[in-house]
Design a protein around this motif. Sequence first.
Motif, PDB file in Angstrom:
ATOM      1  N   ILE A   1      54.783  17.314  57.791  1.00  0.00           N
ATOM      2  CA  ILE A   1      54.534  15.950  57.286  1.00  0.00           C
ATOM      3  C   ILE A   1      54.303  14.996  58.466  1.00  0.00           C
ATOM      4  CG2 ILE A   1      55.629  13.961  56.136  1.00  0.00           C
ATOM      5  CD1 ILE A   1      57.003  16.011  54.244  1.00  0.00           C
ATOM      6  N   ALA A   2      55.204  15.074  59.454  1.00  0.00           N
ATOM      7  CA  ALA A   2      55.125  14.118  60.569  1.00  0.00           C
ATOM      8  C   ALA A   2      53.855  14.312  61.398  1.00  0.00           C
ATOM      9  CB  ALA A   2      56.354  14.273  61.467  1.00  0.00           C
ATOM     10  N   GLN A   3      53.526  15.571  61.637  1.00  0.00           N
ATOM     11  CA  GLN A   3      52.432  15.837  62.573  1.00  0.00           C
ATOM     12  C   GLN A   3      51.057  15.876  61.918  1.00  0.00           C
ATOM     13  OE1 GLN A   3      53.336  19.147  65.182  1.00  0.00           O
ATOM     14  NE2 GLN A   3      51.173  19.325  65.731  1.00  0.00           N
ATOM     15  N   LYS A   4      51.003  16.299  60.670  1.00  0.00           N
ATOM     16  CA  LYS A   4      49.690  16.481  60.033  1.00  0.00           C
ATOM     17  C   LYS A   4      49.512  15.657  58.755  1.00  0.00           C
ATOM     18  CE  LYS A   4      47.782  19.518  62.792  1.00  0.00           C
ATOM     19  NZ  LYS A   4      47.542  20.921  62.611  1.00  0.00           N
ATOM     20  N   ILE A   5      50.389  15.854  57.775  1.00  0.00           N
ATOM     21  CA  ILE A   5      50.088  15.292  56.439  1.00  0.00           C
ATOM     22  C   ILE A   5      50.046  13.765  56.473  1.00  0.00           C
ATOM     23  CG2 ILE A   5      50.818  15.140  54.019  1.00  0.00           C
ATOM     24  CD1 ILE A   5      52.003  17.949  54.271  1.00  0.00           C
ATOM     25  N   ASN A   6      51.091  13.140  56.986  1.00  0.00           N
ATOM     26  CA  ASN A   6      51.099  11.669  56.986  1.00  0.00           C
ATOM     27  C   ASN A   6      49.948  11.072  57.806  1.00  0.00           C
ATOM     28  OD1 ASN A   6      53.110  11.203  55.173  1.00  0.00           O
ATOM     29  ND2 ASN A   6      54.733  10.900  56.686  1.00  0.00           N
ATOM     30  N   PRO A   7      49.699  11.566  59.029  1.00  0.00           N
ATOM     31  CA  PRO A   7      48.560  11.005  59.769  1.00  0.00           C
ATOM     32  C   PRO A   7      47.233  11.162  59.018  1.00  0.00           C
ATOM     33  CG  PRO A   7      49.986  12.238  61.247  1.00  0.00           C
ATOM     34  CD  PRO A   7      50.507  12.476  59.869  1.00  0.00           C
ATOM     35  N   TRP A   8      47.012  12.306  58.405  1.00  0.00           N
ATOM     36  CA  TRP A   8      45.755  12.504  57.666  1.00  0.00           C
ATOM     37  C   TRP A   8      45.669  11.510  56.500  1.00  0.00           C
ATOM     38  CZ3 TRP A   8      46.402  18.555  57.472  1.00  0.00           C
ATOM     39  CH2 TRP A   8      45.803  19.118  58.591  1.00  0.00           C
ATOM     40  N   LEU A   9      46.763  11.370  55.783  1.00  0.00           N
ATOM     41  CA  LEU A   9      46.732  10.442  54.637  1.00  0.00           C
ATOM     42  C   LEU A   9      46.497   9.011  55.118  1.00  0.00           C
ATOM     43  CD1 LEU A   9      49.613  11.911  52.404  1.00  0.00           C
ATOM     44  CD2 LEU A   9      47.144  12.088  52.012  1.00  0.00           C
ATOM     45  N   GLU A  10      47.119   8.665  56.252  1.00  0.00           N
ATOM     46  CA  GLU A  10      46.919   7.310  56.795  1.00  0.00           C
ATOM     47  C   GLU A  10      45.452   7.082  57.196  1.00  0.00           C
ATOM     48  OE1 GLU A  10      50.009   7.270  59.717  1.00  0.00           O
ATOM     49  OE2 GLU A  10      51.520   7.002  58.143  1.00  0.00           O
ATOM     50  N   GLN A  11      44.785   8.177  57.572  1.00  0.00           N
ATOM     51  CA  GLN A  11      43.352   8.059  57.920  1.00  0.00           C
ATOM     52  C   GLN A  11      42.462   8.075  56.675  1.00  0.00           C
ATOM     53  OE1 GLN A  11      42.629  11.385  60.629  1.00  0.00           O
ATOM     54  NE2 GLN A  11      44.423  10.804  61.815  1.00  0.00           N
ATOM     55  N   GLY A  12      43.085   8.114  55.502  1.00  0.00           N
ATOM     56  CA  GLY A  12      42.315   8.078  54.247  1.00  0.00           C
ATOM     57  C   GLY A  12      41.724   9.420  53.851  1.00  0.00           C
TER      58      GLY A  12
ATOM     59  N   ASN B   1      60.730  11.235  52.252  1.00  0.00           N
ATOM     60  CA  ASN B   1      60.763   9.777  52.226  1.00  0.00           C
ATOM     61  C   ASN B   1      59.777   9.216  51.198  1.00  0.00           C
ATOM     62  OD1 ASN B   1      61.629   7.288  53.064  1.00  0.00           O
ATOM     63  ND2 ASN B   1      60.139   7.136  54.738  1.00  0.00           N
ATOM     64  N   GLY B   2      59.765   9.813  50.013  1.00  0.00           N
ATOM     65  CA  GLY B   2      58.911   9.324  48.924  1.00  0.00           C
ATOM     66  C   GLY B   2      57.552  10.003  48.825  1.00  0.00           C
ATOM     67  N   LEU B   3      57.163  10.785  49.837  1.00  0.00           N
ATOM     68  CA  LEU B   3      55.854  11.453  49.770  1.00  0.00           C
ATOM     69  C   LEU B   3      55.840  12.505  48.650  1.00  0.00           C
ATOM     70  CD1 LEU B   3      53.019  12.125  51.052  1.00  0.00           C
ATOM     71  CD2 LEU B   3      54.224  13.904  52.338  1.00  0.00           C
ATOM     72  N   GLN B   4      54.840  12.422  47.783  1.00  0.00           N
ATOM     73  CA  GLN B   4      54.669  13.401  46.700  1.00  0.00           C
ATOM     74  C   GLN B   4      53.183  13.702  46.553  1.00  0.00           C
ATOM     75  OE1 GLN B   4      56.964  14.974  44.970  1.00  0.00           O
ATOM     76  NE2 GLN B   4      58.737  13.812  45.694  1.00  0.00           N
ATOM     77  N   PRO B   5      52.842  14.910  46.112  1.00  0.00           N
ATOM     78  CA  PRO B   5      51.422  15.175  45.850  1.00  0.00           C
ATOM     79  C   PRO B   5      50.909  14.256  44.738  1.00  0.00           C
ATOM     80  CG  PRO B   5      52.718  17.211  45.805  1.00  0.00           C
ATOM     81  CD  PRO B   5      53.694  16.080  45.842  1.00  0.00           C
TER      82      PRO B   5
END
Length: 211
Positions: A78-89, A125-129
């Motif tokens: 999540i920290a390294q890949k998923i959240n950054p990708w989602l933040e980039q749209g 921290n609230g992240l869900q598919p």
Amino acid sequence: MSGLFITVEGLEGVGKSTNLEFVKNWLVNKGLNVETTREPGGTNLAEDIRELLLTKREENVSETCELLMMFAARAQHIAQKINPWLEQGKCVLSDRFTDATYAYQGGGRQMDTSIINQLEDIVQNGLQPDFTLLLDAPAHIGLKRIQSRGFTDRIEQEKVEFFDRAREGYLARAKADPKRMFVIDASQPLEDVQTQIEATLTAFFKTREKT
Ligand code: Z5A
């Protein structure tokens, strides 16, 4: 976060890897910027944890150790890949996520799901598919499909009853969250499975575009 998080779930051999490519192509054709990944894994460290988790060993792996390692890998992913990708749209397409923990550790291993809940809160921290495809088939069908590989990992060595419970765990998750998690009959020939997947994706995006 402005991206879209999509997961593909199901027991072994139901066709997750095969259909991930199909889903990716469908999303790319729709104009989305797609990143594919998997769990456990998705980063170098999380892939190392995956290796530790799936290697057969003489000592018995405690259920708590297995559960914590799943979430340790997830925290890094999540920290390294998923959240950054989602933040980039971007659209993140993952082969498995936390539904697998509820199915395998909660259903298969019959661990207390309130512990899984707690770890989910801490790590995600609230992240869900936003959208999940559950490729569903009786356990024996998937296990038969992967027999030709000629090897099994530590978890695949479990008895069929373990996978039956994991399947029930998945189906219970889908029943409890029908707007997110869609069940596909994966026991059908691949062409039929992909027809169902396409119809489900189309319906999901239609609803999303309306809101
Ligand atoms: N695990 C866990 O316990 N807790 C967790 O939180 C997480 C995971 C995240 C690794 O998962 C293990 O970790 C997994 C759950 C646990 N353990 N087990 N056991 P994984 O996703 O890497 O491993 P897997 O489920 O074992 O993946 P798989 O064996 O590669 O299965 P698949 O990706 O669903 O299937 P496939 O490779 O796409 O297809 C298998 C074969 O069937 C292949 O020859 C296809 O051509 C064929 N196929 C596919 N669809 C069809 C149809 N419709 N008809 C006929 N043949 C088909």
